[in-house]
Design a protein around this motif. Structure first.
Motif, mmCIF file in Angstrom:
data_model
loop_
_atom_site.group_PDB
_atom_site.id
_atom_site.type_symbol
_atom_site.label_atom_id
_atom_site.label_comp_id
_atom_site.label_asym_id
_atom_site.label_seq_id
_atom_site.Cartn_x
_atom_site.Cartn_y
_atom_site.Cartn_z
ATOM 1 N N ASP A 88 1.012 -1.392 -0.152
ATOM 2 C CA ASP A 88 -0.056 -0.090 -0.017
ATOM 3 C C ASP A 88 0.804 1.086 -0.119
ATOM 4 O O ASP A 88 2.255 1.131 0.421
ATOM 5 C CB ASP A 88 -0.928 -0.010 1.324
ATOM 6 C CG ASP A 88 -1.908 1.123 1.403
ATOM 7 O OD1 ASP A 88 -2.103 1.664 0.207
ATOM 8 O OD2 ASP A 88 -2.089 1.406 2.455
ATOM 9 N N ASP A 90 0.933 4.526 1.947
ATOM 10 C CA ASP A 90 0.275 5.000 3.060
ATOM 11 C C ASP A 90 1.128 5.772 4.037
ATOM 12 O O ASP A 90 2.339 5.473 4.343
ATOM 13 C CB ASP A 90 -0.458 3.949 3.979
ATOM 14 C CG ASP A 90 -1.359 4.263 4.911
ATOM 15 O OD1 ASP A 90 -2.303 5.230 4.539
ATOM 16 O OD2 ASP A 90 -1.750 3.553 6.126
ATOM 17 N N ASP A 102 -10.446 -1.060 5.826
ATOM 18 C CA ASP A 102 -9.813 -0.233 6.626
ATOM 19 C C ASP A 102 -9.132 -0.698 7.931
ATOM 20 O O ASP A 102 -8.315 -0.314 8.751
ATOM 21 C CB ASP A 102 -10.648 1.181 6.799
ATOM 22 C CG ASP A 102 -10.656 1.919 5.889
ATOM 23 O OD1 ASP A 102 -9.661 1.990 4.850
ATOM 24 O OD2 ASP A 102 -11.623 2.757 5.560
ATOM 25 N N ARG A 137 -3.752 -2.627 -2.228
ATOM 26 C CA ARG A 137 -4.891 -2.226 -1.545
ATOM 27 C C ARG A 137 -5.681 -1.509 -2.573
ATOM 28 O O ARG A 137 -5.599 -0.740 -3.196
ATOM 29 C CB ARG A 137 -4.318 -1.224 -0.490
ATOM 30 C CG ARG A 137 -5.606 -0.803 0.671
ATOM 31 C CD ARG A 137 -5.164 0.251 1.625
ATOM 32 N NE ARG A 137 -6.242 0.507 2.481
ATOM 33 C CZ ARG A 137 -5.947 1.319 3.498
ATOM 34 N NH1 ARG A 137 -5.010 1.916 3.829
ATOM 35 N NH2 ARG A 137 -7.266 1.612 4.155
ATOM 36 N N THR A 138 -7.008 -2.095 -2.473
ATOM 37 C CA THR A 138 -7.993 -1.673 -3.472
ATOM 38 C C THR A 138 -9.199 -0.671 -2.688
ATOM 39 O O THR A 138 -9.758 -0.264 -3.880
ATOM 40 C CB THR A 138 -8.710 -2.885 -4.144
ATOM 41 O OG1 THR A 138 -9.322 -3.618 -3.048
ATOM 42 C CG2 THR A 138 -7.507 -3.658 -4.642
ATOM 43 N N ASN A 139 -9.354 -0.529 -1.776
ATOM 44 C CA ASN A 139 -10.530 0.128 -1.243
ATOM 45 C C ASN A 139 -10.519 1.611 -1.104
ATOM 46 O O ASN A 139 -11.490 2.198 -0.697
ATOM 47 C CB ASN A 139 -10.988 -0.392 0.218
ATOM 48 C CG ASN A 139 -9.956 0.318 1.242
ATOM 49 O OD1 ASN A 139 -8.707 0.072 1.034
ATOM 50 N ND2 ASN A 139 -10.641 0.571 2.465
ATOM 51 N N ARG A 140 -9.326 2.290 -1.732
ATOM 52 C CA ARG A 140 -9.407 3.591 -1.704
ATOM 53 C C ARG A 140 -9.092 4.152 -3.320
ATOM 54 O O ARG A 140 -8.866 5.273 -3.631
ATOM 55 C CB ARG A 140 -8.205 4.255 -1.205
ATOM 56 C CG ARG A 140 -8.314 3.910 0.441
ATOM 57 C CD ARG A 140 -7.129 4.441 1.223
ATOM 58 N NE ARG A 140 -5.787 3.998 1.019
ATOM 59 C CZ ARG A 140 -4.897 4.354 1.584
ATOM 60 N NH1 ARG A 140 -4.974 5.309 2.528
ATOM 61 N NH2 ARG A 140 -3.703 3.975 1.261
ATOM 62 N N ASN A 141 -9.410 3.309 -4.251
ATOM 63 C CA ASN A 141 -9.232 3.595 -5.679
ATOM 64 C C ASN A 141 -8.028 4.279 -6.115
ATOM 65 O O ASN A 141 -7.906 4.963 -6.998
ATOM 66 C CB ASN A 141 -10.392 4.345 -6.050
ATOM 67 C CG ASN A 141 -11.814 3.723 -5.776
ATOM 68 O OD1 ASN A 141 -11.952 2.452 -6.126
ATOM 69 N ND2 ASN A 141 -12.581 4.386 -5.143
ATOM 70 N N LYS A 142 -6.829 3.531 -5.363
ATOM 71 C CA LYS A 142 -5.583 4.078 -5.895
ATOM 72 C C LYS A 142 -4.536 3.123 -6.261
ATOM 73 O O LYS A 142 -3.185 3.328 -6.288
ATOM 74 C CB LYS A 142 -4.890 4.825 -4.648
ATOM 75 C CG LYS A 142 -5.672 6.210 -4.285
ATOM 76 C CD LYS A 142 -5.035 7.145 -3.355
ATOM 77 C CE LYS A 142 -5.722 8.006 -2.810
ATOM 78 N NZ LYS A 142 -5.254 8.740 -1.662
#
Length: 326
Positions: A88, A90, A102, A137-142
């Protein structure tokens, strides 16, 4: 014990446990051995020897996301040669992570992972190992931004001489001889962006898949590396053991055109969240693994795995895995 003495033991067929140095165990393998002819310890969620910036849930029990007790360099010294890296971007840096949405937290930074990998391979030129980049990591569309950052990071010239490359884009890493990749780090990616064998970026394929009709397909999935990897998703040792050994007997075996991964891990559930940890589950699984592998070695007709995935990797457990090569 000296290498010559160990080689005599190998020739006599009487090598016993706790003989090999786990940091240099590949030195005792014939250089012509193909990568798919080797049984290697593997680190599940390899970057999670530390837990930082924990979100919901993990703040209450960090033990449910900490999957390793040794950092990457220590895991290498303990014998691991296949690393599951989930990455990720972060808090301003590329980091390994263990999250669902998250919930979860970050582990070692990617800079620490690569610098420790570099330090190890510089001083252990007989060895090679695979870093598998997966679970962006996929849940932030990045996702694309993270992948681009990884590619830029790995382009640092200090890594270049120690990364394994190939001129043929369709090379099958299962067929690469150990002598051709000693002293090199092999990078594989579970996504299609930035793939280039010449630039040390190899494509990972899942060996368990389904066709358009839904029928299960098992085996070679395409260049450059195919791994049959299917975890059991249970806290029950007996269920995991039955599931994984059944898959091993059906699809495993050395010297195939793909790798079979024995996923010897127990997966936390809601009960574990309140009163347990990955470490406690790993202690049960790893102890049982040593007995299972002793039996497997004594039955040469039974197929062996290429990779044995474990949590809380340690030299005692890796010894039992490494022994399968001798």
């Amino acid at each position: 014990m000296s290498k010559n003495r160990i080689m005599q033991h190998l020739e006599n067929g009487d090598l016993r446990e706790h003989v090999l140095d786990t940091s240099t165990w590949m030195d005792y393998l014939d250089g012509s051995t193909k990568l798919s002819g080797i049984v290697m310890p593997g680190s599940h969620d390899a970057g999670m020897s530390q837990t930082d910036h924990c979100g919901a849930g993990a703040q209450l029990n960090r033990g449910i996301i900490q999957t390793q007790t040794l950092n990457i360099q220590q895991q290498l010294e303990a014998g691991s040669r296949y690393f599951d890296l989930r990455v990720d971007y972060d808090y301003g840096e590329l980091v390994t992570y263990h999250r669902t949405g998250d919930a979860g937290g970050n582990g070692q930074s990617l800079a620490a992972v690569l610098d420790q990998s570099l330090k190890f391979i510089q001083s252990h030129q007989s060895e090679t190992f695979i870093l598998k980049f997966s679970h962006i990591r996929t849940n932030r569309n990045k996702e694309r931004d993270i992948k681009d950052r990884i590619d830029e990071f790995l382009a640092d010239i200090k890594y270049r001489a120690y990364l394994f490359t190939q001129s043929k884009s369709d090379v099958n890493l299962a067929k690469i001889a150990l002598n051709d990749c000693r002293g090199k780090i092999i990078l594989v990616f579970d996504y299609p962006e930035h793939i280039s064998a010449r630039a040390a970026r190899f494509r990972y394929h899942d060996g368990f898949s389904r066709d358009s009709s839904g029928a299960e397909l098992v085996g070679y999935g395409g260049p450059n590396i195919t791994v049959c990897d299917s975890y059991s998703n249970t806290t029950s040792l007996e269920k995991m053991k039955h599931d994984q050994l059944k898959k091993l007997d059906a699809y495993g075996g050395l010297d195939k055109d793909y790798f079979f991964l024995l996923s010897w891990t127990l997966t936390p559930n809601i009960d574990t969240f309140f009163k347990g940890s990955v470490k406690e589950l790993a202690e049960v699984a790893n102890l049982a693994l040593e007995e299972v592998l002793k039996e497997r070695i004594s039955e040469p007709h039974k197929p062996k795995p290429n990779i044995v995935y474990i949590d809380c990797l340690n030299a005692k457990t890796t010894q039992s895995i490494i022994q399968c090569n001798f």
